[in-house]
Design an enzyme around this catalytic site. Structure first.
Site, PDB file in Angstrom:
ATOM      1  N   HIS A  36       0.827  -1.211   0.000  1.00 28.79           N
ATOM      2  CA  HIS A  36       0.000   0.000   0.000  1.00 28.79           C
ATOM      3  C   HIS A  36       0.862   1.261   0.000  1.00 28.79           C
ATOM      4  O   HIS A  36       0.354   2.352   0.248  1.00 28.79           O
ATOM      5  CB  HIS A  36      -1.012   0.007   1.164  1.00 28.79           C
ATOM      6  CG  HIS A  36      -2.132  -0.969   0.957  1.00 28.79           C
ATOM      7  ND1 HIS A  36      -3.378  -0.610   0.533  1.00 28.79           N
ATOM      8  CD2 HIS A  36      -2.165  -2.332   1.068  1.00 28.79           C
ATOM      9  CE1 HIS A  36      -4.144  -1.695   0.417  1.00 28.79           C
ATOM     10  NE2 HIS A  36      -3.425  -2.759   0.737  1.00 28.79           N
ATOM     11  N   ASP A  38       2.481   2.145  -2.749  1.00 34.00           N
ATOM     12  CA  ASP A  38       2.572   2.672  -4.131  1.00 34.00           C
ATOM     13  C   ASP A  38       1.741   3.941  -4.322  1.00 34.00           C
ATOM     14  O   ASP A  38       2.239   4.925  -4.882  1.00 34.00           O
ATOM     15  CB  ASP A  38       2.253   1.592  -5.186  1.00 34.00           C
ATOM     16  CG  ASP A  38       0.881   0.964  -5.107  1.00 34.00           C
ATOM     17  OD1 ASP A  38       0.159   1.219  -4.120  1.00 34.00           O
ATOM     18  OD2 ASP A  38       0.523   0.217  -6.036  1.00 34.00           O
ATOM     19  N   GLY A 123      -4.698 -12.096  -5.014  1.00 38.80           N
ATOM     20  CA  GLY A 123      -3.752 -11.018  -4.737  1.00 38.80           C
ATOM     21  C   GLY A 123      -2.431 -11.177  -5.461  1.00 38.80           C
ATOM     22  O   GLY A 123      -1.407 -10.644  -5.045  1.00 38.80           O
ATOM     23  N   ASP A 171       1.338  -3.266  -9.509  1.00 46.40           N
ATOM     24  CA  ASP A 171       1.094  -4.520 -10.230  1.00 46.40           C
ATOM     25  C   ASP A 171       1.500  -4.436 -11.701  1.00 46.40           C
ATOM     26  O   ASP A 171       2.148  -5.349 -12.232  1.00 46.40           O
ATOM     27  CB  ASP A 171      -0.394  -4.906 -10.133  1.00 46.40           C
ATOM     28  CG  ASP A 171      -0.874  -4.972  -8.691  1.00 46.40           C
ATOM     29  OD1 ASP A 171      -0.020  -5.082  -7.806  1.00 46.40           O
ATOM     30  OD2 ASP A 171      -2.086  -4.902  -8.465  1.00 46.40           O
TER      31      ASP A 171
HETATM   32  C1  GLA Z   1      -3.151  -4.055  -4.952  1.00 43.07           C
HETATM   33  C2  GLA Z   1      -3.054  -2.821  -5.832  1.00 43.07           C
HETATM   34  C3  GLA Z   1      -1.635  -2.252  -5.835  1.00 43.07           C
HETATM   35  C4  GLA Z   1      -1.097  -2.072  -4.420  1.00 43.07           C
HETATM   36  C5  GLA Z   1      -1.328  -3.334  -3.598  1.00 43.07           C
HETATM   37  C6  GLA Z   1      -0.964  -3.139  -2.153  1.00 43.07           C
HETATM   38  O1  GLA Z   1      -2.401  -5.093  -5.500  1.00 43.07           O
HETATM   39  O2  GLA Z   1      -3.428  -3.134  -7.161  1.00 43.07           O
HETATM   40  O3  GLA Z   1      -1.609  -1.037  -6.552  1.00 43.07           O
HETATM   41  O4  GLA Z   1      -1.649  -0.940  -3.820  1.00 43.07           O
HETATM   42  O5  GLA Z   1      -2.688  -3.756  -3.651  1.00 43.07           O
HETATM   43  O6  GLA Z   1       0.399  -2.952  -2.024  1.00 43.07           O
END
Ligand code: GLA
Length: 381
Positions: A36, A38, A123, A171
């Site tokens: 979290h 990013d 995830g 991602d």
């Molecule tokens: C998801 C979101 C990313 C990032 C992660 C947490 O994967 O797509 O942008 O915020 O959660 O790190």
């Protein structure tokens, strides 16, 4: 065993009646550390999984775009659209076409068939793998001059604006920019990257990925809430983003926030950014085992301060540690999903079994575990 590329080719032939002209692949990811951070302009350190999405692609004589997948064999077809016009899973593809056009590129009309072995809803960024495989195919087939460093933001806009998910750039950056045997150290403000050597086997180590198989609940709403809290904390502290608060300034910053929830959300982000920097320093100097406590501290911070873990991932972390892991943490957005554990390479089976036994004792759905090796980013096959 049929490979994903054969499956994608067969799906193309089945849907459209002729052969694809090419295949492109893009991987899912695990994030080693930096969760979290990013969308707070901070730091992340993902590596690409060997699991990936393959797009079999051929030109579209009708000047439109069509896409199908092994899970949805009837093609979705669309022309030039605006956000909101294509809904459901096809929005991820329509979004990439839209975002590329919106960035000023002439996008070739194509037919696409997708196949993937990235687990969905775990995830591991199955949506970024989809977006990145399609984006790379469109860029190559159209001969578009889109530098690598611009591509993640285009795929991210597809997801943010077209699909409507307020995610950061982690991602798509991982799926597009990761390299085999490397972890990607990304500064999400400047987009500066450093490819960090990440050859665990050479150290006798491994990363075990444990899919908690916990049902994802409230993911979208809770994600948006966390993002809003971080923005509110940054605004209250008078900084553009929480990235701009260092750990040396942490106590003072926490004193200036009068809301306990905002204080804990901010503390997670500020300390997590520092843990990414510390992890990178240790990896740069080859002290891989020593990153273990940082991984475990990251998990505690996600559990207690950011409040994005669930019982299944907490149990997986705890039992992996009890089985001798150097460190373990949930990876990804949270509320279920996967845990990664840094272990001695010869402890993979014992660790996986320890977690499975703990799950059985609690009546949880059985977990799925495998050793993840850093694979390549998006590419033509
Ligand atoms: C998801 C979101 C990313 C990032 C992660 C947490 O994967 O797509 O942008 O915020 O959660 O790190």
């Amino acid at each position: 065993m049929t490979s994903i590329r054969e499956t994608a080719t067969a799906a193309f032939i089945e849907a459209y009646g002729d052969e694809p002209t090419g295949l492109w692949a893009a991987p899912g990811r695990v994030n080693l550390i930096g969760e979290h951070t990013d969308y707070n302009d901070g730091f992340v350190l993902p590596f690409a999984l060997p699991q990936r999405t393959v797009a079999a692609v051929g030109p579209a004589p009708d000047g439109r775009w069509s896409v199908c997948s092994t899970l949805a064999p009837d093609p979705v077809t669309f022309g030039v659209t605006e956000p909101g016009e294509v809904t459901g899973w096809g929005a991820y593809v329509a979004g990439v076409v839209w975002a590329l056009r919106d960035a000023g590129f002439e996008v070739p009309p194509v037919r696409i068939a997708l196949a993937s072995d990235v687990p969905l809803g775990s995830g591991l960024s199955s949506s970024a793998a989809l977006e990145s495989s399609v984006l790379t195919a469109l860029i190559d087939l159209g001969g578009l001059d889109v530098p690598l460093e611009r591509r993640p933001a285009i795929a991210q806009r597809a997801e943010n604006v077209y699909v409507g998910a307020p995610t950061g750039i982690l991602d798509q950056s991982a799926s597009i920019r990761c390299l085999q045997g490397r972890a990607l150290f990304l500064d999400c403000r400047s987009y500066r990257i450093e490819q960090i050597p990440f050859d665990l086997a050479a150290e006798g180590l491994a990363i075990l990925v444990i899919n908690s198989n916990a049902p994802h609940q409230h993911v979208d709403g809770e994600y948006g809430e966390r993002r809003k809290s971080c923005e509110a904390a940054a605004a209250a502290l008078g900084v553009p983003a929480l990235r701009d608060v260092s750990t040396a300034e942490l106590d003072d910053a926490l004193r200036r926030l009068d809301d306990d929830v905002l204080r804990r959300r901010a503390r997670h982000i500020i300390t997590e950014n520092q843990r990414v920097l510390d992890t990178v320093s240790l990896l740069r100097s080859g002290r891989v085992r020593e990153i273990g406590p940082l991984l475990t501290a990251s998990h505690a911070s996600m559990r207690d301060d950011f409040e994005i873990t669930v019982a299944q991932v907490d149990v997986a972390v705890q039992s992996a540690l009890e089985a001798g892991a150097y460190g373990a943490r949930m990876t990804g957005g949270g509320f279920g999903g996967c845990v990664l554990a840094l272990i001695d390479a010869d402890r993979a089976e014992a660790t996986a079994t320890a977690v499975a036994v703990a799950y059985e004792e609690r009546g949880f759905t059985a977990p799925t575990s495998w050793v993840a090796v850093a694979g390549p980013g998006a590419t033509a096959l």
